[in-house]
Design a protein around this motif. Structure first.
Motif, PDB file in Angstrom:
ATOM      1  N   ASP A 201       0.799  -1.314  -0.134  1.00 31.35           N
ATOM      2  CA  ASP A 201      -0.069   0.263  -0.007  1.00 31.35           C
ATOM      3  C   ASP A 201       0.963   1.279  -0.203  1.00 31.35           C
ATOM      4  OD1 ASP A 201       0.195  -1.320   2.914  1.00 31.35           O
ATOM      5  OD2 ASP A 201       0.370   0.806   2.977  1.00 31.35           O
ATOM      6  N   ALA A 202       2.207   1.016   0.106  1.00 30.18           N
ATOM      7  CA  ALA A 202       3.111   2.245  -0.003  1.00 30.18           C
ATOM      8  C   ALA A 202       4.422   1.548  -0.384  1.00 30.18           C
ATOM      9  CB  ALA A 202       3.163   2.837   1.301  1.00 30.18           C
ATOM     10  N   GLY A 203       5.484   2.384  -0.823  1.00 32.50           N
ATOM     11  CA  GLY A 203       6.845   2.024  -1.007  1.00 32.50           C
ATOM     12  C   GLY A 203       7.742   2.859  -0.044  1.00 32.50           C
ATOM     13  N   LEU A 204       8.613   2.527   0.602  1.00 38.99           N
ATOM     14  CA  LEU A 204       9.809   3.256   1.183  1.00 38.99           C
ATOM     15  C   LEU A 204      10.434   3.856   0.032  1.00 38.99           C
ATOM     16  CD1 LEU A 204      10.893   1.271   4.162  1.00 38.99           C
ATOM     17  CD2 LEU A 204       8.848   2.276   3.804  1.00 38.99           C
ATOM     18  N   CYS A 205      10.972   5.054   0.115  1.00 36.69           N
ATOM     19  CA  CYS A 205      11.920   5.855  -0.814  1.00 36.69           C
ATOM     20  C   CYS A 205      12.832   6.268  -0.486  1.00 36.69           C
ATOM     21  CB  CYS A 205      11.022   7.015  -1.309  1.00 36.69           C
ATOM     22  SG  CYS A 205       9.561   6.706  -2.380  1.00 36.69           S
ATOM     23  N   ARG A 206      14.190   6.335  -1.319  1.00 34.11           N
ATOM     24  CA  ARG A 206      15.404   6.947  -1.188  1.00 34.11           C
ATOM     25  C   ARG A 206      15.027   8.324  -1.908  1.00 34.11           C
ATOM     26  NH1 ARG A 206      20.615   6.116   0.864  1.00 34.11           N
ATOM     27  NH2 ARG A 206      21.567   8.513   1.028  1.00 34.11           N
ATOM     28  N   ALA A 207      14.641   9.357  -1.393  1.00 33.69           N
ATOM     29  CA  ALA A 207      14.336  10.484  -2.155  1.00 33.69           C
ATOM     30  C   ALA A 207      15.327  11.671  -2.398  1.00 33.69           C
ATOM     31  CB  ALA A 207      13.118  11.292  -1.559  1.00 33.69           C
ATOM     32  N   ILE A 208      15.836  11.953  -3.604  1.00 31.93           N
ATOM     33  CA  ILE A 208      16.889  13.053  -3.766  1.00 31.93           C
ATOM     34  C   ILE A 208      16.324  13.992  -4.684  1.00 31.93           C
ATOM     35  CG2 ILE A 208      18.807  11.283  -3.678  1.00 31.93           C
ATOM     36  CD1 ILE A 208      19.300  12.073  -6.603  1.00 31.93           C
ATOM     37  N   LEU A 209      16.745  15.415  -4.464  1.00 30.06           N
ATOM     38  CA  LEU A 209      16.604  16.440  -5.271  1.00 30.06           C
ATOM     39  C   LEU A 209      17.855  16.734  -6.085  1.00 30.06           C
ATOM     40  CD1 LEU A 209      14.516  18.948  -3.550  1.00 30.06           C
ATOM     41  CD2 LEU A 209      13.613  17.489  -4.997  1.00 30.06           C
TER      42      LEU A 209
END
Ligand SMILES: N[C@@H](CC(=O)c1ccccc1NC=O)C(=O)O
Ligand SMILES: [Zn+2]
Ligand SMILES: [Zn+2]
Length: 215
Positions: A201-209
């Motif tokens: 129902d969700a996915g963990l993220c490594r988020a970058i800009l």
């Protein structure tokens, strides 16, 4: 000569997953332990994690707010890669309304900074939600992804999940729990790929800009 250092600046906007990570009240605590240890004679170290699908920085799958919605493994990745606008919403009170938005033009993704300083050490329920009307308005401008540094686009006590349902209506995507403390308002490249969890129902993220060359 090759170098790992990119010529474009990168901001890591992900929370650190670790024991003690603040989680939604009542939800699964984040736990990490070693199952095999080199200091006990194993040739390698191996760990095990237990966590909620909404731990730290993550992407909600439509399945989170719609029984027949797409799961995390079935989502297209396009919304999670590309140019975005970071909006500084500090100083806004109540919820983010359309009147609080800056000029939005040719923007596919909008990320809201709401905290003065991200609360890494404790759960705070007093976050700034996004009004459903704002989601609707952004959808009409062509925005396909909304991100926030808060744990949810709706208030914690919401039972109707109006902002989530506005996202569903327009088939948009959501990122939550971003860390935007070091990011100035403006345009960036976003890369935040959700883990491919079957039935998730969700996915963990490594988020970058990443800095845009023509920002
Ligand atoms: N709304 C939050 C998550 C959420 O609602 C939630 C997450 C974990 C445990 C319970 C939750 N909501 C419960 O009422 C989100 O948008 O991801
Ligand atoms: Zn979530
Ligand atoms: Zn959500």
């Amino acid at each position: 000569m090759s170098s790992w250092k990119s010529s474009r600046r990168i901001w890591d906007i992900s929370q650190v997953l670790r024991p003690g990570l603040p989680v939604w009240p009542g939800d699964t605590e984040f736990a990490f332990e070693r199952t095999w240890r080199m200091d006990e004679g194993s040739p390698v170290n191996v760990g095990r994690m237990t966590m909620s699908t909404h731990s730290g920085t993550h992407a909600d799958a439509p399945l989170h707010y719609a029984e027949d919605g797409l799961d995390a493994a079935g989502m297209e990745l396009d919304p999670y890669i590309g140019t975005c606008l970071v909006v500084d919403a500090r100083g806004v009170s109540g919820e983010v309304d359309v009147a609080d938005l800056p000029h939005i033009e040719s923007v596919d993704r909008v990320l809201f900074r709401t905290w003065d300083a991200f609360p890494h050490e404790q759960w705070r329920s007093d976050w700034l939600p996004i009004a459903a009307e704002t989601v609707e308005w952004l959808a009409l401008q062509g925005v396909k992804l909304i991100g926030t540094d808060a744990p949810s686009v709706d208030p914690q006590e919401s039972k109707t999940m109006d902002a989530h349902h506005a996202v569903l209506k327009h088939d948009m995507r959501i990122l939550e729990g971003l860390v935007l403390d070091d990011v100035a308002e403006g345009r960036y490249e976003l890369i935040a790929l959700p883990l491919k969890v079957g039935g998730g129902d969700a996915g963990l993220c490594r988020a970058i800009l990443r800095e845009l060359l023509d920002a």
